[in-house]
Motif scaffolding. Structure first.
Motif, short mmCIF file in Angstrom:
data_model
loop_
_atom_site.label_atom_id
_atom_site.label_comp_id
_atom_site.label_asym_id
_atom_site.label_seq_id
_atom_site.Cartn_x
_atom_site.Cartn_y
_atom_site.Cartn_z
N GLU A 10 -52.30 69.11 96.64
CA GLU A 10 -52.59 67.74 96.21
C GLU A 10 -52.79 67.70 94.71
N ASP A 11 -52.30 66.68 94.10
CA ASP A 11 -52.44 66.50 92.65
C ASP A 11 -53.78 65.81 92.39
N PRO A 12 -54.74 66.47 91.71
CA PRO A 12 -56.04 65.86 91.52
C PRO A 12 -56.02 64.64 90.62
N HIS A 13 -55.01 64.52 89.78
CA HIS A 13 -54.95 63.40 88.84
C HIS A 13 -54.34 62.17 89.47
N GLY A 14 -53.59 62.31 90.51
CA GLY A 14 -52.98 61.17 91.15
C GLY A 14 -51.76 60.65 90.42
N HIS A 15 -51.28 61.38 89.39
CA HIS A 15 -50.06 60.95 88.67
C HIS A 15 -48.85 61.58 89.31
N HIS A 16 -47.74 60.89 89.15
CA HIS A 16 -46.50 61.44 89.71
C HIS A 16 -45.66 62.00 88.64
#
Length: 128
Positions: A122-128
């Protein structure tokens, strides 16, 4: 009594004699030209001996060159041209003979190793 015509004839005669002498002086004798002895370094001496006509190494290099030239011009280039034509012009698929590996998604089994592809982090920053 000398007149201008006789002086002119004498001058022309002397010029002709000088020209003849000059032309005779231009002829080379069998001993000419006299050149200083050549001082060759080790590399130049090697090539001087190597390039003498009839040398064994020269014959071998010539044979290798001829066979390499034959292989390149008569075998490799036509084979490359034929392969290129077949690959990119005769194949019906959109990319010719080029194939791609199947896509692997998380949870799929890798056929070569038998491992299961782990899920993506999972990407902790939530950016794609």
């Amino acid at each position: 009594m000398s007149g201008p015509e006789q002086d002119e004839r004498l001058r022309v005669q002397q010029l002709r004699a000088l020209r003849r002498r000059w032309l005779r002086d231009q002829e080379l004798s069998p001993r000419e030209p006299v050149l200083p002895p050549r001082q060759l370094g080790p590399v130049a001496a090697f090539w001087e001996r190597f390039l003498q006509p009839g040398g064994l190494w020269r014959q071998q290099v010539h044979k290798a060159y001829q066979s390499g030239r034959f292989a390149l011009l008569r075998v490799l280039l036509p084979a490359w041209a034929l392969t290129y034509y077949v690959k990119y012009h005769l194949q019906k698929s959109p990319h010719g003979v080029v194939t791609t590996n199947p896509r692997i998604f998380p949870g799929d089994r890798i056929l070569e190793t038998g491992e299961i592809m782990p899920p993506l982090k999972e990407d902790p920053h939530g950016h794609h």
